[in-house]
Design a protein around this motif. Structure first.
Motif, PDB file in Angstrom:
ATOM      1  N   PRO A   1      27.244   7.535  25.815  1.00  0.00           N
ATOM      2  CA  PRO A   1      25.783   7.423  25.888  1.00  0.00           C
ATOM      3  C   PRO A   1      25.150   8.749  26.307  1.00  0.00           C
ATOM      4  CG  PRO A   1      26.827   5.545  26.939  1.00  0.00           C
ATOM      5  CD  PRO A   1      27.928   6.522  26.643  1.00  0.00           C
ATOM      6  N   SER A   2      23.930   8.965  25.925  1.00  0.00           N
ATOM      7  CA  SER A   2      23.229  10.218  26.202  1.00  0.00           C
ATOM      8  C   SER A   2      22.882  10.359  27.680  1.00  0.00           C
ATOM      9  CB  SER A   2      21.935  10.275  25.386  1.00  0.00           C
ATOM     10  OG  SER A   2      21.035   9.278  25.840  1.00  0.00           O
ATOM     11  N   ALA A   3      22.564  11.601  28.056  1.00  0.00           N
ATOM     12  CA  ALA A   3      22.116  11.860  29.427  1.00  0.00           C
ATOM     13  C   ALA A   3      20.837  11.094  29.730  1.00  0.00           C
ATOM     14  CB  ALA A   3      21.900  13.359  29.632  1.00  0.00           C
ATOM     15  N   GLU A   4      19.994  10.907  28.727  1.00  0.00           N
ATOM     16  CA  GLU A   4      18.752  10.147  28.917  1.00  0.00           C
ATOM     17  C   GLU A   4      19.049   8.700  29.306  1.00  0.00           C
ATOM     18  OE1 GLU A   4      17.823  13.781  26.994  1.00  0.00           O
ATOM     19  OE2 GLU A   4      19.316  12.264  26.444  1.00  0.00           O
ATOM     20  N   LYS A   5      20.085   8.110  28.704  1.00  0.00           N
ATOM     21  CA  LYS A   5      20.466   6.750  29.080  1.00  0.00           C
ATOM     22  C   LYS A   5      21.045   6.726  30.492  1.00  0.00           C
ATOM     23  CE  LYS A   5      21.072   4.608  24.569  1.00  0.00           C
ATOM     24  NZ  LYS A   5      21.980   3.839  23.672  1.00  0.00           N
ATOM     25  N   GLY A   6      21.804   7.763  30.838  1.00  0.00           N
ATOM     26  CA  GLY A   6      22.341   7.841  32.194  1.00  0.00           C
ATOM     27  C   GLY A   6      21.255   8.007  33.233  1.00  0.00           C
ATOM     28  N   ALA A   7      20.165   8.677  32.853  1.00  0.00           N
ATOM     29  CA  ALA A   7      19.050   8.902  33.782  1.00  0.00           C
ATOM     30  C   ALA A   7      18.142   7.692  33.908  1.00  0.00           C
ATOM     31  CB  ALA A   7      18.228  10.105  33.330  1.00  0.00           C
ATOM     32  N   ALA A   8      18.221   6.769  32.964  1.00  0.00           N
ATOM     33  CA  ALA A   8      17.294   5.635  32.943  1.00  0.00           C
ATOM     34  C   ALA A   8      17.315   4.802  34.227  1.00  0.00           C
ATOM     35  CB  ALA A   8      17.567   4.751  31.726  1.00  0.00           C
ATOM     36  N   PRO A   9      18.496   4.498  34.818  1.00  0.00           N
ATOM     37  CA  PRO A   9      18.470   3.743  36.081  1.00  0.00           C
ATOM     38  C   PRO A   9      17.769   4.504  37.208  1.00  0.00           C
ATOM     39  CG  PRO A   9      20.647   3.660  35.083  1.00  0.00           C
ATOM     40  CD  PRO A   9      19.873   4.684  34.328  1.00  0.00           C
ATOM     41  N   LEU A  10      17.930   5.823  37.234  1.00  0.00           N
ATOM     42  CA  LEU A  10      17.252   6.624  38.251  1.00  0.00           C
ATOM     43  C   LEU A  10      15.743   6.524  38.093  1.00  0.00           C
ATOM     44  CD1 LEU A  10      16.956   8.774  40.457  1.00  0.00           C
ATOM     45  CD2 LEU A  10      17.552  10.514  38.747  1.00  0.00           C
ATOM     46  N   ILE A  11      15.265   6.627  36.860  1.00  0.00           N
ATOM     47  CA  ILE A  11      13.821   6.506  36.610  1.00  0.00           C
ATOM     48  C   ILE A  11      13.331   5.126  37.030  1.00  0.00           C
ATOM     49  CG2 ILE A  11      12.012   6.658  34.877  1.00  0.00           C
ATOM     50  CD1 ILE A  11      13.582   9.275  35.373  1.00  0.00           C
ATOM     51  N   GLU A  12      14.109   4.110  36.696  1.00  0.00           N
ATOM     52  CA  GLU A  12      13.728   2.745  37.025  1.00  0.00           C
ATOM     53  C   GLU A  12      13.629   2.542  38.534  1.00  0.00           C
ATOM     54  OE1 GLU A  12      16.022  -1.403  36.437  1.00  0.00           O
ATOM     55  OE2 GLU A  12      15.510  -0.366  34.569  1.00  0.00           O
ATOM     56  N   LEU A  13      14.600   3.064  39.274  1.00  0.00           N
ATOM     57  CA  LEU A  13      14.594   2.908  40.731  1.00  0.00           C
ATOM     58  C   LEU A  13      13.447   3.684  41.369  1.00  0.00           C
ATOM     59  CD1 LEU A  13      18.432   3.200  41.425  1.00  0.00           C
ATOM     60  CD2 LEU A  13      17.040   1.122  41.492  1.00  0.00           C
ATOM     61  N   ALA A  14      13.157   4.860  40.833  1.00  0.00           N
ATOM     62  CA  ALA A  14      12.096   5.702  41.406  1.00  0.00           C
ATOM     63  C   ALA A  14      10.704   5.163  41.128  1.00  0.00           C
ATOM     64  CB  ALA A  14      12.213   7.124  40.869  1.00  0.00           C
ATOM     65  N   THR A  15      10.599   4.246  40.187  1.00  0.00           N
ATOM     66  CA  THR A  15       9.286   3.699  39.833  1.00  0.00           C
ATOM     67  C   THR A  15       9.176   2.211  40.146  1.00  0.00           C
ATOM     68  OG1 THR A  15      10.052   3.380  37.543  1.00  0.00           O
ATOM     69  CG2 THR A  15       8.858   5.415  38.039  1.00  0.00           C
ATOM     70  N   VAL A  16      10.115   1.684  40.920  1.00  0.00           N
ATOM     71  CA  VAL A  16      10.054   0.265  41.268  1.00  0.00           C
ATOM     72  C   VAL A  16       8.798   0.002  42.104  1.00  0.00           C
ATOM     73  CG1 VAL A  16      11.380   0.485  43.427  1.00  0.00           C
ATOM     74  CG2 VAL A  16      11.430  -1.656  42.155  1.00  0.00           C
ATOM     75  N   ALA A  17       8.189  -1.133  41.885  1.00  0.00           N
ATOM     76  CA  ALA A  17       6.926  -1.440  42.554  1.00  0.00           C
ATOM     77  C   ALA A  17       7.081  -1.575  44.064  1.00  0.00           C
ATOM     78  CB  ALA A  17       6.322  -2.708  41.959  1.00  0.00           C
ATOM     79  N   ASP A  18       8.207  -2.118  44.517  1.00  0.00           N
ATOM     80  CA  ASP A  18       8.436  -2.352  45.942  1.00  0.00           C
ATOM     81  C   ASP A  18       9.776  -1.749  46.352  1.00  0.00           C
ATOM     82  OD1 ASP A  18       8.546  -3.227  48.545  1.00  0.00           O
ATOM     83  OD2 ASP A  18       8.961  -5.321  48.045  1.00  0.00           O
ATOM     84  N   PRO A  19       9.805  -0.478  46.756  1.00  0.00           N
ATOM     85  CA  PRO A  19      11.067   0.164  47.131  1.00  0.00           C
ATOM     86  C   PRO A  19      11.812  -0.563  48.250  1.00  0.00           C
ATOM     87  CG  PRO A  19       9.337   1.801  46.867  1.00  0.00           C
ATOM     88  CD  PRO A  19       8.666   0.463  46.825  1.00  0.00           C
ATOM     89  N   GLU A  20      11.075  -1.218  49.133  1.00  0.00           N
ATOM     90  CA  GLU A  20      11.728  -1.920  50.238  1.00  0.00           C
ATOM     91  C   GLU A  20      12.653  -3.018  49.718  1.00  0.00           C
ATOM     92  OE1 GLU A  20      12.999  -2.277  53.888  1.00  0.00           O
ATOM     93  OE2 GLU A  20      11.387  -0.855  53.418  1.00  0.00           O
TER      94      GLU A  20
END
Length: 267
Positions: free
Chosen positions: A206-225
């Motif tokens: 899989p591409s680096a973009e797919k590997g980065a997708a979970p990081l993007i998702e976690l960094a933009t979660v509505a409620d980090p807590e």
């Protein structure tokens, strides 16, 4: 997803691979991105492509980590993505006297995060882990005793323990770890056996973009807590069953030993 407009996001290991893909996406989402990498040329090129600030730091040298923290400490950081990593053949020692793979993947981000704590109030710390933690064991009496792939697994186990302990200790931030999955990156480039295999395998991974997708998702979660102290295998939250991870005493001991090894005061 939360809005990243105007938020400051620091990503280490961002001169290529998952880190480079992540900073590009963070910039698209409106974040003020700080690109951190080892190679001056690659790091500058990535930063220039998104018109971002950049700094170079070699995580095999803890003095570079301290210098980086000094440059970043006078600002508010909203997301710190500890993404830098690598696997090195055999058992090599850094100039600081620690095993190379273990220092780059664990001791250096542990030190950086602790030095930046004053800037991380209400921030998210997101650590790039690996499923390799499942097959590792930490010898708390000799953290530097392994090398290569075994040291990598131990380092990623330490990253997971660090994430959970950071979440427990620091009430003003949240900490999360994730495994990006097998990805076409250069993380194995220094390994004499797996490096050549990865150069071939990257055409099928899989591409680096797919590997980065979970990081993007976690960094933009509505409620980090809601994800504080959690571990994700790609996009799926998992509860680790590793006996050292589930033992709170191991996390406390590892923190104090790591603080001593990196020159921080144990607490």
């Amino acid at each position: 997803m939360s809005d990243l407009q105007g938020r400051t996001v620091v990503v280490t290991g961002a001169s290529s691979g998952i880190g480079a893909a992540a900073v590009a996406r963070f910039a698209e989402l409106g974040a003020r991105v700080v690109v951190v990498g080892r190679s001056p040329e690659k790091t500058r090129a990535v930063a220039d492509s998104i018109k971002a600030e950049y700094h170079t730091a070699d995580f095999s040298r803890l003095d570079d980590v301290r210098a980086l923290a000094e440059k970043l400490r006078d600002r508010r950081i909203d997301v710190l993505a500890n993404n830098a990593g690598g696997v090195f053949s055999g058992r090599r020692l850094t100039p600081d006297g620690h095993e190379m793979t273990f220092q780059v993947n664990y001791l250096a981000p542990f030190l950086l995060t602790n030095l930046l704590l004053p800037s991380l109030s209400e921030a998210q710390v997101i650590n790039t882990g690996s499923i390799a933690y499942r097959f590792a064991t930490l010898d708390l009496n000799n953290l530097d005793g392994l090398g290569g792939q075994r040291a990598y697994g131990a380092a990623k186990l330490a990253v997971l323990l660090f994430t959970r302990e950071l979440a427990r200790r620091e009430e003003k931030l949240t900490a999360t770890a994730f495994h990006p999955g097998g990805t076409a990156t250069e993380v194995m480039r220094e390994d004499s056996l797996l490096g050549p295999l990865m150069r071939v395998g990257r055409y099928f991974l899989p591409s680096a973009e797919k590997g980065a997708a979970p990081l993007i998702e976690l960094a933009t979660v509505a409620d980090p807590e809601s994800i504080n102290g959690a571990y994700f295998n790609k996009h799926r939250r998992q509860e680790p069953t590793h006996k050292q991870v589930t033992d709170p005493a191991v996390g406390e001991q590892l923190w104090d030993i790591s603080a001593r090894l990196t020159g921080l005061h144990a607490s």
